[in-house]
Design a protein around this motif. Sequence first.
Motif, mmCIF file in Angstrom:
data_model
loop_
_atom_site.group_PDB
_atom_site.id
_atom_site.type_symbol
_atom_site.label_atom_id
_atom_site.label_comp_id
_atom_site.label_asym_id
_atom_site.label_seq_id
_atom_site.Cartn_x
_atom_site.Cartn_y
_atom_site.Cartn_z
ATOM 1 N N LEU A 111 0.834 -1.208 0.000
ATOM 2 C CA LEU A 111 0.000 0.000 0.000
ATOM 3 C C LEU A 111 0.870 1.260 0.000
ATOM 4 C CD1 LEU A 111 -2.876 -0.939 2.492
ATOM 5 C CD2 LEU A 111 -2.920 -0.936 -0.022
ATOM 6 N N VAL A 112 2.022 1.189 0.653
ATOM 7 C CA VAL A 112 2.964 2.317 0.627
ATOM 8 C C VAL A 112 3.439 2.557 -0.800
ATOM 9 C CG1 VAL A 112 5.214 3.139 1.418
ATOM 10 C CG2 VAL A 112 3.690 1.948 3.014
ATOM 11 N N ILE A 113 3.801 1.483 -1.475
ATOM 12 C CA ILE A 113 4.261 1.591 -2.862
ATOM 13 C C ILE A 113 3.152 2.158 -3.747
ATOM 14 C CG2 ILE A 113 5.010 0.236 -4.863
ATOM 15 C CD1 ILE A 113 6.339 -1.697 -2.838
ATOM 16 N N LYS A 114 1.932 1.691 -3.537
ATOM 17 C CA LYS A 114 0.799 2.177 -4.324
ATOM 18 C C LYS A 114 0.545 3.657 -4.055
ATOM 19 C CE LYS A 114 -4.081 1.261 -5.298
ATOM 20 N NZ LYS A 114 -5.284 0.472 -4.921
ATOM 21 N N ALA A 115 0.602 4.060 -2.788
ATOM 22 C CA ALA A 115 0.395 5.472 -2.445
ATOM 23 C C ALA A 115 1.415 6.351 -3.150
ATOM 24 C CB ALA A 115 0.486 5.656 -0.927
ATOM 25 N N ASN A 116 2.648 5.877 -3.213
ATOM 26 C CA ASN A 116 3.697 6.618 -3.898
ATOM 27 C C ASN A 116 3.394 6.741 -5.389
ATOM 28 O OD1 ASN A 116 6.222 7.925 -4.263
ATOM 29 N ND2 ASN A 116 7.160 5.982 -4.821
ATOM 30 N N SER A 117 2.987 5.640 -5.996
ATOM 31 C CA SER A 117 2.721 5.653 -7.441
ATOM 32 C C SER A 117 1.528 6.527 -7.792
ATOM 33 C CB SER A 117 2.486 4.219 -7.939
ATOM 34 O OG SER A 117 1.276 3.691 -7.439
ATOM 35 N N GLU A 118 0.595 6.689 -6.861
ATOM 36 C CA GLU A 118 -0.600 7.492 -7.113
ATOM 37 C C GLU A 118 -0.397 8.976 -6.820
ATOM 38 O OE1 GLU A 118 -3.521 5.542 -4.712
ATOM 39 O OE2 GLU A 118 -3.982 4.041 -6.247
ATOM 40 N N GLY A 119 0.747 9.320 -6.240
ATOM 41 C CA GLY A 119 1.052 10.732 -6.016
ATOM 42 C C GLY A 119 0.793 11.257 -4.629
ATOM 43 N N ALA A 120 0.699 10.364 -3.639
ATOM 44 C CA ALA A 120 0.522 10.828 -2.261
ATOM 45 C C ALA A 120 1.774 11.541 -1.768
ATOM 46 C CB ALA A 120 0.206 9.645 -1.348
ATOM 47 N N SER A 121 1.587 12.471 -0.847
ATOM 48 C CA SER A 121 2.721 13.186 -0.250
ATOM 49 C C SER A 121 3.413 12.337 0.805
ATOM 50 C CB SER A 121 2.243 14.487 0.397
ATOM 51 O OG SER A 121 1.499 15.271 -0.496
#
Length: 226
Positions: A126-136
């Motif tokens: 989920l961390v990796i996904k958040a990064n790929s989606e543009g989360a801060s």
Amino acid sequence: MTELLTPSNLPIPKLYLLTNDDELPVLMAKLETALATGVVHLLQIRRKQVLASKDGAAKLYQEALQIVALANKYKVAVVINDDIALAEKLSAGVHLGQSDGSVEKARQRLGSKQVIGRTCHDDVDLVIKANSEGASYAAMGAIFSSTTKPNAEPIERSKLIAGCEQEIDICVIGGLTVENIIQLQGLPIRYIAVVGDIMDLSVDKIAHRCQQWQQALSAWNAPSSI
């Protein structure tokens, strides 16, 4: 995968304060005291009881106007819990749980400069996904048992380390105090999210507790005795 920084060159984490469900006058007095110390770098408006009350959305909006104005006074960035539309209305950032909307849509609506956080629990994927989606930032936890979420299972340290190895800022949350934060020294953490350790105190004790947080964070790169 990036290597963890060594303790000697770690950036100092930033204190991230979340509101509680105090009555608004008490809450505002506590926030004024905390923000005036200059220790708080990010503030989340999280008012679950207000939102659940009659006309909760309207009440929350009126409260949030006051809280955002206070944060602006002290140049502290604000994020709204769960609600992209309210964040857009207030020109604030947003923190999203896994079921609270798309990070990509939030970024489209709020713009490139607003802070967008994503709850990732103990799941590195989920961390990796958040990064790929543009989360801060990606929030991981609970670190310790917490009065705010007593049923949350504390995260395994190996999973937290794996999260910190991803190319996104990490926020830790859950039962964090001045006394136990030393156990996280050596990890490249961006935000330390706190509720009870500050907001459960009376107004007259908050400034001193914030000063203790400042001291603890300033010593982040000091050798740990643990």
